[in-house]
Design a protein around this motif. Structure first.
Motif, PDB file in Angstrom:
ATOM      1  N   GLU A  70       0.831  -1.208   0.000  1.00 34.24           N
ATOM      2  CA  GLU A  70       0.000   0.000   0.000  1.00 34.24           C
ATOM      3  C   GLU A  70       0.862   1.253   0.000  1.00 34.24           C
ATOM      4  O   GLU A  70       0.583   2.221  -0.725  1.00 34.24           O
ATOM      5  N   ARG A  73       2.356   1.719  -3.497  1.00 31.86           N
ATOM      6  CA  ARG A  73       1.399   2.200  -4.494  1.00 31.86           C
ATOM      7  C   ARG A  73       1.016   3.659  -4.266  1.00 31.86           C
ATOM      8  O   ARG A  73       0.605   4.343  -5.205  1.00 31.86           O
ATOM      9  N   SER A  74       1.178   4.132  -3.041  1.00 27.25           N
ATOM     10  CA  SER A  74       0.927   5.546  -2.807  1.00 27.25           C
ATOM     11  C   SER A  74       2.039   6.404  -3.396  1.00 27.25           C
ATOM     12  O   SER A  74       1.848   7.590  -3.667  1.00 27.25           O
TER      13      SER A  74
END
Length: 226
Positions: A70, A73-74
């Motif tokens: 996560e 992907r940020s």
């Protein structure tokens, strides 16, 4: 940008799509080229965790793509080969806001960010349009806006000029040249990446050549005529 592959590779159904490699990517604009099926797209997808390594590890700015997908992907946005497929909501303004709403930002902050990104790409006049009403170049800008509104530090684009006419290709090229973010571009459009900082050439699942665009493109032309 600090992307590191540490003996990282990817295997699908017993076949090595990307042979294990160790490499560090720090340049601001990097091109990725190769024949169809060469492993270039798989390599790029390993950077933001769309493909997890079957061996070794990949890190982005010190963050492991498996341990904290996560967070990776940020930091890394990805524009697919057909940008229409990643525009989820029917109206462009709503689609751009979608990624921000998932972060539970106040409505006023979401609206300000949407207006800001529309202004940045000069596409405010498209805000109320539907994806199927946009030209190829407008679709690319719409997809970029939807990704960059969440402020990733790196953006990966898969064949951003594929099937565009000259006018829309020029529009996309000018936009890419003006981006502040670090950019990795997978492309068969060799002119698009000819002045990049670095180009990687993949062939049959392995990194064949890595260096200055003129040298790597010349090697690619040799490979393509074998």
């Amino acid at each position: 940008m600090d992307i590191r592959f540490e003996q990282a590779g990817a295997r699908f159904a017993g076949r090595l799509a990307v042979e294990p490699l160790t490499i560090s990517l720090t340049e601001r604009r990097i091109g990725i080229i190769g024949l169809n099926g060469s492993g270039k797209t798989t390599f790029a997808r390993m950077i933001n965790g769309l493909v997890t390594p079957s061996m070794g590890r990949v890190t982005v700015n010190g963050v492991d793509t498996v341990d904290d997908a996560e967070a990776v992907r940020s930091q890394v946005g990805f524009i697919f080969q057909n940008p229409q497929n990643q525009i989820i909501l029917p109206i462009l303004r709503e689609d751009i806001a979608l990624g921000l709403k998932s972060r539970r930002l106040p409505a006023a902050a979401v609206e300000a960010a949407v207006q800001g990104i529309l202004g940045r790409f000069d596409i405010g006049h498209l805000a109320g349009r539907r994806a199927h009403e946009l030209s190829g170049g407008e679709l690319q800008l719409a997809a970029l806006a939807s990704v960059l509104v969440t402020e990733p530090r790196i953006v990966i684009l898969d064949e951003p000029t594929n099937q565009l006419d000259l006018k829309n290709r020029a529009l996309v090229e000018a936009t890419l040249n003006g981006l502040d973010e670090s950019v990795l571009v997978i492309s068969h459009d060799l002119a698009l990446i000819a002045d990049f900082d670095r180009v990687l050439l993949f062939h049959e699942g392995r990194l064949l050549t890595d260096g200055l665009p003129s040298e790597v493109i010349a090697r690619y032309r040799e490979v393509a005529t074998l």
